[in-house]
Every structure is written in C-alpha cells, then in structure tokens.
Enzyme design. Structure first.
Site: not given
Lengths: 566, 566
Positions: B426-428
């Site tokens: 997550y978050e890239g």
C-alpha cells in the site's frame, strides 16, 4: 488461471540436464523408458490439474477440524486422496514385491511436485506415507513389512512420523516418550508428541504412526531412542482391523497456513506398538524417513512456487493498466517482468536441483555406488532449504505482482505464501539443513562437494567456446564456491555454522546456474533467454553470500545475548 | 516478552547519527530541546508498551467487521485510540495555530514507530489522519482548514484517503469517480473506491474522506483529477455534526493480516464534498499526503520489525535445547545468533534511514532550503521500500527463530509476518517506490543522490584512520553506488526500471552501512560489534544488487510474455 503441470520442463530437464538417461540405463530402472516417463507425467499432470487443483482453496477456507475427538477433513479431500491412491502415486517408487511400482525417485519427484502445486495441504499426506514406506522397507521385520507396506502403498492406510515433543524439537535426543515391553513382542508406548502432520483423517481406514520412544534401558540422548509402529487400529496378521489403540488426537493447531492439513498434538497412553529396526536404533531408521521427506519437502517448496508463479503470471497477463504499453497489461512493466522472470528462473533452478538429487538417489539405489550415495546426501539439505526458500520467495513475489489484490485472501495468492511458509521449518528447519550440509555432509573433507564442483567447472569450461560470457560467469562462481569450501572444511564448527545458511544458498545458486548453463547450450531461444537472465542477474548473489561465509563465526558470536537485548 | 520501546536507540541516533541537533537549532523547532525529546519519547513509550501492545493480538483474533452497515472495531481499540488522541500524538507535528504541537517530524517518526511495534493495525488509523492533516495544511482553504484540522488533531474525527478504484490502482489517472458542482460551493461525489483503510470505525464521531474524483471538465488522466473532502456526517460552520452523507461501506476485505484495520469498499452516491486545492489539482495535494504517508509506512515496517525482533529474542532467550552450550537456550546456537544479529542490525539501519529522512523533512520545513527538500524526496521511497522490506524479512526470520512454534498462530510471531506484508504494497508498491527513485527523484540528474553519496564518502574517508577496515568497506560500497548512479542517470527509462528494485536496496544497504559506521566511531563496544557485523556481512549484498542494475533492461524485456508462459 488454472494450474497447468510443467511436464515439458520435467521432460527437458530429465533428458538434457540432470542425466536421467543414466537411470533408465540401469537394470533396476530399465522399465523407466521414455514412453513410460511420458505416460506417468501425463497421467499425474491430468490428475493434479483436474482433481487436486480445485481442492486447493477448500483446504484454506474449510480447515481440517476436530469433532468429538475425530478429525474431519476439508471438503473434497477424501475424493482427492482416493484419486492419488488409485493412481498408484503413493507407492510409485516402492518395491514391486510389496505392491509398489518400483519407479525411479526422479519420477516420484516430478509427480510430487505437481501434486504440491495443485494442493499442498493434501499432498503432505501421501508424502508422509512415502517416507514411512521407505523406512519400513529398509528397517522393518518381514512381518511388519508384509503387514503394513502393501496397505500403505494402496492408500488404504496412511503413515505419519512422530518425533517432536514439547521439550524436544531440533534436539530430538531430549525426548521423553517411553516404550515398555508387553512381554508378547509388542510394547506399551506412552508420551505426548506435537506437530504431527496428518495425525488423523476421515478417509483412510487406518493411520500408522511411526513413533520415537525410549526403552527402559535406553541411554539418554539420541542413542537410546527406538522406533515403533503404533497403528490407530490394531490389525491382525491378515491386516483385518481390530481394537482401537490407546492413542488420541488431543488438539489441532491453529496455523498460519496449510489449514487443510491437520497438525496434531498426539497422546499415547500405553498404546501397543511394534519395534521397527533394532532396539536403540531408532534414529537411523528415522533418518531414512527424514532424508526421503527432506527431498519431498524441498519439492513441496518448488511445487508451491510453480503454483504461485502461474497464478501471478495469469494475473499479470490479464490485469489492464492504462499506462502499460503493448498488451496494456501489467506484464509490460519492466518491474513486473523482472519479478516474473526471477520467479520462473528460480523455479527452474530449484527444480533442476531436486531432480538432480533424485537422480543421485536412483543411481545410488541401482548401482550401490558410494559416490552416488554421497552426492544424494550432499544435495538433500540443499534441495530442502533452497527449494523451500524459493517457495517462500516466489510466493511472496506472487503476492507483490498482484498489488493490493495480493493481500486479499480471495485472490488465492496469499494462500500460497502462508501455506509454503512451514516448509522452511518442518523436517528440520532450513538452519538445521545448512548445518547438516557444512558438518555431517562435509565429514568426507568436502570430497562429494569438490567432485560436484569439478563437474560444474568442467561443463563450464566446455561451454566457453559457444557461450563465453555465461560460461565464464558460471566457472568463476564455481571456483569461488570451491575456494570457500576449501576454507570451510578447515574451520571449527562454530565458524562453519555461522555461515552455514549463506553457504548453502550460494551452493544452490551455483547449482542452478549450472543447470541454466547446460540448458543454454541446447539451442532453445526462450530457454537461453531465461538462462541468461539467471546467470547475469541472480547468480551474482553468490559473491555476497560467500563473503559472509568467509567472515566465520567470530563477529556473530561476539554479539552477546546482552548486546542483542540492548 | 512484552514490547519495550527502543528509546535509547532513538536518542542515540538523533544525537549522534542523523544530525537532529541541526533541527533543534532552527528557530522553527527551537522547542525541541533535549529535555523535550526525552519527555516525548518517555511518554510515547509508556503508552505504546502499556496501552497499545496488549491490543495487538485482539486485532488479529477479533477482526474489525461490518454489522448492519456499521464497522465494529476490535476489543480495546476504542480505548487505545483514545489514549493516542489524548496524548496529542496524532497532531504532534501539525501547526500549533491549528492545535498541533508543531514538533519535528523526526519525533513523530520515533513515536509512530513505537505505536507501530505495539499495535500496527490500530496505528494505521492516526497515520492516515496525520497525512490528511498535512494535505489540508498545505492545500485546503482556510474555511476547510479551520473546520476540519482541529478536530482531526484532537482525534475527535479521523481521516482517510480514497484513491484506488477497481480499474485504477497504481495507475491513479484511470479513475472514474465523478464530482458535479451542486451550485452552492459543494460538489456531488459519486463512484466506488476500494482498499480504503479505516474507512469507518465506532470510536470517532466523524470520518473525513479525502476523495479523488474528476470534475465534468476534467481531462482524462491524472491532470483532470481533483481532491474533495467528503465527511461521513456533514458539519455546520461550527463543527456540529448534521446530516449523514450519501456514502457507505459496501464491504470489508478478508485479508492476509492487519485484521484489526478495516479495509473497505466505499460507495459514494452523490455525497456532498468540498474542493481541497485548485480544480484539477488533486494529484499535487494527494502527493503531499502520500509523501508523508510513505515515510510513515516505511516506519510501520520498521516498527513491525522491532516488535518481531523482540518477540523472537525473548523466545531465543527462553527456549531450552539440551545441546545448546552456555545458558542452554537456543540463543547459543550460531545460526540463531546470526538471525537475531541480522534482524537487529537491519532494524537499526532502517531506523537510521527513516530518522534521516525525517530530519531532512524538518530541515526543509524550517529552512525552506531546496537541498534539504531534495534529500527528503530522495530518501522517502528508500525509507518506504527498505523499511517495509526489513519489516517483512525480519518478521520472517522471527517466525524461523521460533521453529515449529512460529507457524502456530497463538505464538504471535506469524501475526507480525502477516500484518506487515501489506506495507510493501500500500501507499505505492515497493516496485513503484523504486521507479519513483530512479525516475522522478533522478530528474535532477542525480544531484541529490550524488550529494548524499559524497557525504557518505567524506565520512568514510574521515573514519579510515581509526576504523580502516570498516571505513574502506563503506567507502568502496559508496563508490560503487556512485558509479552505478552515474550509469543509471544516463539510461533510458526501461533500463532504469528493470533494475530499480535492486538499485533501491543497494542504496539502502549503503545508507545503513553509513549509519553503522558513524555509530562505530563513538566508542560503544556493543554498538561497534553490531556495526562490524552489518558492514562485514550485510553490506556485501550491495555488489550483487548493483551487478543486476548494470545489466539494464535488455535481458528482462527480452523474456517475452510467451517465454514466461512457456
């Protein structure tokens, strides 16, 4: 994407890379012709794809559980097991005189991999039985052999191994289970065992436990341990089942994965058992079973990796992303391509090591040549640890390829990752494997290792004319491995143990490179590209690993428990 | 072993390694004196150890769930959240004029790590809110700022970020959610969003969603995206809650881990929202939030690693094995010692990178110096990817140290491993982080990277007199990194992307070695031993990684999708 068995790779590796032709040229395995191999691979592939693979999720979603003291297995597992048994896959390498097919371990290894990819938690059941069959073939009296082995081969009964106790894990010698002679040739077995895989089920009529316990005159430590056959139901001489034995499943563990495989705490309360092998000779018998099982567990890792790879590849081919060029799917992204390439190249490397290990076992069986036996013994811990590490690493990359979907259970990617995790732990942790490699397997002063490295260097030398860049890289890595091995065998155990895990992995990297190099020479363009990728990008890892090994144990042990707790 | 916050390491790193004194010498952060730092670390440690850590298992055993459309959180989470809010930890770096404490991000980073170790799934909630506060501080109108930020800082309300849609993951520009002007300054937001962490709860009175959507005149792609504040309950100008907005939690995901954190599919059906930042300027605002969150997620990885490390260390100190020398526990085994040393050395390296990143953010904030901003931007993807990879790797080793117990859920080791897995996604994803590093963060031709490498080489040079062996190793690795960076910035994007992940990891290895080297110079014997271990045994990995980078993209992209499917 449904699982498709990689039968082409098995055929290719057997024919061109791991030297299976030597096996089929022996008298012992003369029936393992090319046609027979094809038929076996085709049939096992069909069963794995069509019958076992659809059960994979069931094991996770509907775990085996205990119901009034009885294990209830996951939906469909009974049918899957029946298919494995009816196919003859359990005893395919067992001796024909006991009802087995007498086929090479190389073929069993390929079939076990396919079953592992398709449904790991179910496959663990026949894997345990295979180990038990081999232990009985080598160590049991004719009476026990004739009574149990045909039923184990047919799958009517299945087998387990009972080593671990709460206070005796990697240190088996600390076990407390007791065996008292009953005076009638049987023994009363008492004690608690933990981590018993497939300790019970609701689809075989009997469950045969091989249990390590200590006789009254057994000395402390491993030298006082004996092995006993302790069946759930006690058979008469004809194999008709009688009385229920005094053993029970106390509880099942709640595990990170492999939920389809019940892992039990077992209680033996004066259960009747029969000695297998000589008194106090339990460890030798257990090692027979464990060596087989260690190859098998390595193969579980590889099978999981193959399953996870195919799953991720299917996703990468389907998943559209606006910015991706070409097909518009994420497989066009260099980083996704890199991950998939690493996965495929590593699976191929690990598979070649497992098959090479199996060929060595077959040659040792067929020729009784000590050199082949030593090679098999050397390769077993490498296959187990590297195969399962590849399983863990490839399934982790499989999750990563799925992005956010990878963390969502319904996708199935996470299950591969959770299920395979235990393979680095059971049948001896991968740390134990590495210690086995640098200690027991180097008691020959490194002879078996040097022989193998020499073979690799010879092949690399021969490949320099046609593939200079790849051949140089493999030769150089093998040479570094040789130098480090020379250093290693001259060290004390602490220095060996501190670098054992990186050493094992570096050895596997070189073995994998060797298989890829041999493959590269054969003219298939796609295989050459994969080999190039492996040798240029994954093989270089060996240098950092060997650098760690050469540091020895000093700086590791210098970090005191107090330092670590600071 | 109960969690003990590593406050000594935070103090040591801040004082001696990452240059926190520069921060406290600025006017902006002049209140962050040594006494203040001590007070903050002590208080946050106490809360993390005593209140949050006991909740860790609750999140796993009693997951957040949906009950008639309402999210019910895990037992004790409401109290844990209240403690975080009351401690002022949510808004500790927020501007004092909005109710924040105005403290340096370096301190927030330390506190976030402690909360992550103690209870990762709960900590994710305030982490999301912190990101939202920062986005609003930078981009929102005064009206929105004054209405929302004080309530977010106090913890009465919490914040989420809504980017992803089923067809728009890493490719945010593909999103389809729509925003139609209502004519009263508000907008009607419609669309479906997925993977919304902490989309709802039963302990804050409001949940404030920052939602990316496209205005009617928004062009396709990222340039047509705007950001909207869409609260669950619509507040009046004084912050009194009114009408329920037209948004709902459709379902919660069944995840591999982090069960205490509800991950939702959200449906917006003409929900009222207010523009944050300019029309079509949503991505810029979102990046503010994401950069903060990326540092924060890296820190989640480090916190998980610390928790898993302590858990494994406790086990290794307690677990008796008959054969172990000394204390008789498994910590005496060289391979267990090696694993624990790797874990501790890597946590220290990753923590130093995170704190260094935070110091750069603080210096950029305090001085508005472009060099500091560039350094912060460079370090953020490294911190995120390496920190979370360390989280995954250390927690995996934690499982391994536990042996068979590691796979049993009640031990708790497996939870660290399952929970932290998502942080690499997550978050890239970490692949996206690596691409960000070699593309966006190298748009300066590598200037920020070279400045940092030069600093490392300078420090290594200076250390040669007292610690020649360690200093030489670090200097050589930094030099290899410099050469590869020079090569990298001259390449096309495909060549950069194919080696982005190994490049990022090699960079992190060098940064970690730099921190360990600086530490080694300071005369603490235990820290010197750990530094020696890292530099001699873990740093060498950089060579194999950089070798991969230098291979470029050709052999990666040469493996066609057909090759991969063969």
């Amino acid at each position: 994407m449904p699982y498709r068995a990689p039968t082409n790779d098995f055929r290719f590796l057997m024919e061109n890379v791991v030297g299976f032709s030597q096996v089929s040229e022996t008298e012992r395995f003369s029936e393992a012709t090319s046609d027979m191999v094809d038929a076996i691979l085709t049939e096992a592939a069909k069963m794995s794809e069509e019958i076992l693979a659809p059960l994979q999720r069931n094991g996770d979603l509907h775990p085996a559980h205990l119901e009034n003291g009885v294990v209830r297995t996951s939906p469909g597992f009974a049918d899957g097991y029946a298919a494995i048994a009816e196919g003859g896959w359990i005893g395919m390498s067992a001796a024909p005189e006991n009802g087995g097919l007498g086929l090479p371990m190389t073929l069993t290894t390929a079939v076990n991999e396919m079953m592992s990819s398709a449904c790991l938690s179910l496959q663990l059941n026949p894997l345990m039985t295979q180990g038990q069959i081999e232990a009985l073939e080598h160590h049991a009296s004719d009476e026990i052999l004739n009574l149990y082995v045909p039923k184990l081969i047919s799958g009517e009964w299945c087998g387990t191994m009972n080593l671990t106790e709460p206070q005796a894990g990697s240190d088996v010698g600390a076990l407390r289970s007791k065996a008292e002679p009953n005076g009638d040739g049987s023994y009363a077995i008492s004690g608690q065992k933990i981590y018993i895989s497939w300790a019970d089920n609701d689809f075989t009529e009997n469950v045969c436990h091989l249990v390590l316990a200590r006789l009254p005159d057994g000395v402390p430590g491993t030298k006082g341990i004996s092995l006993f056959m302790v069946p759930k139901f006690i058979p008469d001489a004809e194999g008709n089942l009688g009385e229920r034995n005094s053993l029970r499943v106390v509880s099942l563990e709640h595990k990170m994965g492999l939920h389809g495989s019940p892992t039990a705490v077992m209680e033996y309360d004066g259960a009747r058992g029969w000695l297998v092998g000589p008194e106090h000779g339990g460890m030798a018998a257990m090692f027979t079973m464990m060596n087989n099982a260690r190859l098998g567990v390595g193969v579980q890792g590889i099978g999981s990796a193959e399953g996870a790879y195919q799953h991720a590849l299917g996703y990468a081919q389907d998943r559209k992303q606006g910015k991706a060029p070409g097909t518009g799917t994420i497989i066009e992204h260099a980083d996704v391509r890199r991950m998939l390439a690493e996965m495929k190249a590593d699976v191929y490397a690990a598979r070649s090591i497992a098959l090479m290990n199996a060929v060595a076992i077959d040659m040792a069986t067929a020729t009784e040549d000590a050199g082949w036996a030593a090679r098999a013994a050397l390769l077993t811990p490498i296959c187990k640890a590297f195969g399962t590490d590849v399983g863990i690493d490839v399934s982790a990359k499989g999750v990563q390829v799925h992005g956010g979907m990878g963390f969502i259970e319904e996708t199935g990617a996470a299950q591969y990752s959770r299920d395979v995790r235990v393979t680095a732990i059971y049948e001896g942790t991968n740390g134990i494997q590495a210690m086995d490699l640098v200690a027991r397997k180097m008691m020959d002063g490194g002879e078996a290792a040097f022989a193998l490295i020499e073979e690799i260097e010879g092949n690399a030398e021969a490949a320099k004319a046609s593939h200079p860049e790849l051949a140089e890289a493999v030769w150089g890595a093998a040479e570094s491995l040789r130098e480090t091995t020379e250093w290693l065998v001259a060290q004390e155990m602490t220095d060996r143990f501190a670098g054992a895990v990186p050493y094992l992995r570096a050895f596997a990297r070189v073995l994998g490179a060797h298989a890829h190099l041999k493959t590269a020479l054969l003219g298939d363009e796609a295989r050459l590209r994969l080999a190039t990728f492996y040798i240029k990008r994954l093989l270089p890892e060996h240098a950092g690993l060997l650098a760690q090994v050469r540091e020895g144990g000093e700086d590791v042990m210098a970090l005191t428990p107090d330092d670590l707790a600071a």
